[in-house]
Design a protein around this motif. Structure first.
Motif, PDB file in Angstrom:
ATOM      1  N   GLU A  42       0.829  -1.202   0.000  1.00  8.12           N
ATOM      2  CA  GLU A  42       0.000   0.000   0.000  1.00  8.12           C
ATOM      3  C   GLU A  42       0.868   1.258   0.000  1.00  8.12           C
ATOM      4  OE1 GLU A  42      -3.327   2.053   2.887  1.00  8.12           O
ATOM      5  OE2 GLU A  42      -3.214  -0.135   2.805  1.00  8.12           O
ATOM      6  N   ALA A  43       1.959   1.225   0.756  1.00 11.44           N
ATOM      7  CA  ALA A  43       2.869   2.382   0.805  1.00 11.44           C
ATOM      8  C   ALA A  43       3.506   2.638  -0.561  1.00 11.44           C
ATOM      9  CB  ALA A  43       3.947   2.158   1.863  1.00 11.44           C
ATOM     10  N   GLN A  44       3.891   1.584  -1.274  1.00  9.86           N
ATOM     11  CA  GLN A  44       4.486   1.762  -2.598  1.00  9.86           C
ATOM     12  C   GLN A  44       3.476   2.348  -3.583  1.00  9.86           C
ATOM     13  OE1 GLN A  44       5.857  -2.325  -2.975  1.00  9.86           O
ATOM     14  NE2 GLN A  44       7.993  -1.611  -2.979  1.00  9.86           N
ATOM     15  N   VAL A  45       2.234   1.874  -3.508  1.00  9.83           N
ATOM     16  CA  VAL A  45       1.189   2.421  -4.382  1.00  9.83           C
ATOM     17  C   VAL A  45       1.037   3.913  -4.121  1.00  9.83           C
ATOM     18  CG1 VAL A  45      -1.284   2.395  -4.916  1.00  9.83           C
ATOM     19  CG2 VAL A  45      -0.042   0.233  -4.672  1.00  9.83           C
ATOM     20  N   LYS A  46       0.997   4.302  -2.851  1.00  9.59           N
ATOM     21  CA  LYS A  46       0.869   5.722  -2.513  1.00  9.59           C
ATOM     22  C   LYS A  46       2.049   6.537  -3.032  1.00  9.59           C
ATOM     23  CE  LYS A  46      -2.094   5.228   1.516  1.00  9.59           C
ATOM     24  NZ  LYS A  46      -2.237   5.395   2.960  1.00  9.59           N
ATOM     25  N   GLY A  78       3.075   2.211 -17.796  1.00 11.00           N
ATOM     26  CA  GLY A  78       2.615   1.530 -16.592  1.00 11.00           C
ATOM     27  C   GLY A  78       1.232   1.996 -16.189  1.00 11.00           C
ATOM     28  N   ARG A  79       0.554   1.118 -15.473  1.00 15.54           N
ATOM     29  CA  ARG A  79      -0.751   1.459 -14.912  1.00 15.54           C
ATOM     30  C   ARG A  79      -0.929   0.688 -13.613  1.00 15.54           C
ATOM     31  NH1 ARG A  79      -1.503  -2.161 -18.922  1.00 15.54           N
ATOM     32  NH2 ARG A  79      -2.723  -4.027 -18.445  1.00 15.54           N
ATOM     33  N   LEU A  80      -1.666   1.267 -12.699  1.00 18.15           N
ATOM     34  CA  LEU A  80      -1.965   0.592 -11.439  1.00 18.15           C
ATOM     35  C   LEU A  80      -3.282  -0.152 -11.583  1.00 18.15           C
ATOM     36  CD1 LEU A  80      -0.907   3.368  -8.930  1.00 18.15           C
ATOM     37  CD2 LEU A  80       0.169   1.130  -9.208  1.00 18.15           C
ATOM     38  N   GLU A  81      -3.256  -1.405 -11.165  1.00 20.71           N
ATOM     39  CA  GLU A  81      -4.461  -2.231 -11.117  1.00 20.71           C
ATOM     40  C   GLU A  81      -4.560  -2.743  -9.683  1.00 20.71           C
ATOM     41  OE1 GLU A  81      -4.186  -5.287 -14.100  1.00 20.71           O
ATOM     42  OE2 GLU A  81      -4.463  -3.861 -15.737  1.00 20.71           O
ATOM     43  N   GLY A  82      -5.292  -1.999  -8.853  1.00 15.52           N
ATOM     44  CA  GLY A  82      -5.359  -2.344  -7.436  1.00 15.52           C
ATOM     45  C   GLY A  82      -3.988  -2.195  -6.802  1.00 15.52           C
ATOM     46  N   GLN A  83      -3.463  -3.273  -6.214  1.00 23.88           N
ATOM     47  CA  GLN A  83      -2.156  -3.259  -5.561  1.00 23.88           C
ATOM     48  C   GLN A  83      -1.030  -3.685  -6.509  1.00 23.88           C
ATOM     49  OE1 GLN A  83      -3.145  -1.450  -2.508  1.00 23.88           O
ATOM     50  NE2 GLN A  83      -1.357  -2.613  -1.896  1.00 23.88           N
ATOM     51  N   ASN A  84      -1.298  -3.740  -7.800  1.00 21.28           N
ATOM     52  CA  ASN A  84      -0.298  -4.177  -8.777  1.00 21.28           C
ATOM     53  C   ASN A  84       0.056  -3.061  -9.736  1.00 21.28           C
ATOM     54  OD1 ASN A  84      -0.169  -7.078  -8.086  1.00 21.28           O
ATOM     55  ND2 ASN A  84      -2.306  -7.033  -8.694  1.00 21.28           N
ATOM     56  N   LEU A  85       1.338  -2.997 -10.076  1.00 20.29           N
ATOM     57  CA  LEU A  85       1.805  -2.134 -11.159  1.00 20.29           C
ATOM     58  C   LEU A  85       2.006  -3.031 -12.366  1.00 20.29           C
ATOM     59  CD1 LEU A  85       2.896   0.521 -12.359  1.00 20.29           C
ATOM     60  CD2 LEU A  85       5.157  -0.173 -11.518  1.00 20.29           C
ATOM     61  N   VAL A  86       1.329  -2.705 -13.450  1.00 19.65           N
ATOM     62  CA  VAL A  86       1.436  -3.465 -14.688  1.00 19.65           C
ATOM     63  C   VAL A  86       2.160  -2.587 -15.709  1.00 19.65           C
ATOM     64  CG1 VAL A  86       0.165  -4.641 -16.519  1.00 19.65           C
ATOM     65  CG2 VAL A  86      -0.696  -4.709 -14.162  1.00 19.65           C
ATOM     66  N   VAL A  87       3.268  -3.093 -16.244  1.00 19.35           N
ATOM     67  CA  VAL A  87       4.072  -2.333 -17.197  1.00 19.35           C
ATOM     68  C   VAL A  87       4.143  -3.095 -18.507  1.00 19.35           C
ATOM     69  CG1 VAL A  87       6.314  -1.276 -17.675  1.00 19.35           C
ATOM     70  CG2 VAL A  87       5.460  -1.378 -15.321  1.00 19.35           C
ATOM     71  N   GLU A  88       3.768  -2.431 -19.595  1.00 20.79           N
ATOM     72  CA  GLU A  88       3.908  -2.999 -20.932  1.00 20.79           C
ATOM     73  C   GLU A  88       5.239  -2.498 -21.484  1.00 20.79           C
ATOM     74  OE1 GLU A  88       0.460  -2.831 -23.493  1.00 20.79           O
ATOM     75  OE2 GLU A  88      -0.830  -2.675 -21.716  1.00 20.79           O
ATOM     76  N   VAL A  89       6.238  -3.368 -21.483  1.00 17.96           N
ATOM     77  CA  VAL A  89       7.595  -2.996 -21.893  1.00 17.96           C
ATOM     78  C   VAL A  89       7.638  -2.824 -23.406  1.00 17.96           C
ATOM     79  CG1 VAL A  89      10.001  -3.745 -21.967  1.00 17.96           C
ATOM     80  CG2 VAL A  89       8.617  -4.165 -19.917  1.00 17.96           C
ATOM     81  N   SER A  90       8.157  -1.680 -23.841  1.00 14.28           N
ATOM     82  CA  SER A  90       8.273  -1.416 -25.274  1.00 14.28           C
ATOM     83  C   SER A  90       9.711  -1.143 -25.710  1.00 14.28           C
ATOM     84  CB  SER A  90       7.382  -0.238 -25.662  1.00 14.28           C
ATOM     85  OG  SER A  90       7.719   0.909 -24.912  1.00 14.28           O
TER      86      SER A  90
END
Length: 128
Positions: A42-46, A78-90
């Motif tokens: 949670e702290a990392q998301v913030k 990157g985008r946040l999906e709840g407690q996850n960071l999702v990164v589409e590497v290009s």
């Protein structure tokens, strides 16, 4: 490269729209094709949520010994999906010292990149 990220975690850099950086460290992720999914606290998301909202561009580098043994930087949206960071590497860059520093690797194709790596760097296998 997948084994390095999944085995050693990563340093993840985000930035505000004005370029002020924030770096967090994660210890695990899941890599599927060109998508990397990091579970965050949670702290990392913030710490990064405002940066991602302003500027979704993210840079990733392998953590722990990967910083030395797997000198790559991965960049993407990157985008946040709840407690996850999702990164589409290009984009993938080499961060080794010397003439190959900052060389873009993803434009080389697999065989050329593999030959380049084998000619320039001899090292241990990544963790499995």
């Amino acid at each position: 490269m997948k084994n390095w990220l999944e085995g050693l975690g990563a340093h993840i850099a985000t930035a505000t729209k004005n370029g002020f950086p924030t770096v967090i460290v994660t210890y695990s992720c899941q890599v599927t094709d060109n998508v990397v999914k990091f579970p965050l606290t949670e702290a990392q998301v913030k710490q990064i949520q405002d940066n991602i909202a302003q500027n979704p561009w993210v840079a990733i580098a392998p953590g722990q010994l990967g910083a030395v043994r797997a000198p790559y930087q991965f960049k993407g949206q990157g985008r946040l999906e709840g407690q996850n960071l999702v990164v589409e590497v290009s984009e993938i860059y080499c961060t080794k010292p010397g003439p190959e520093a900052a060389r873009r690797m993803d434009t080389m194709g697999y065989e050329k990149m593999k030959a380049f790596e084998e000619s320039r760097w001899k090292d241990l296998e990544p963790p499995k």
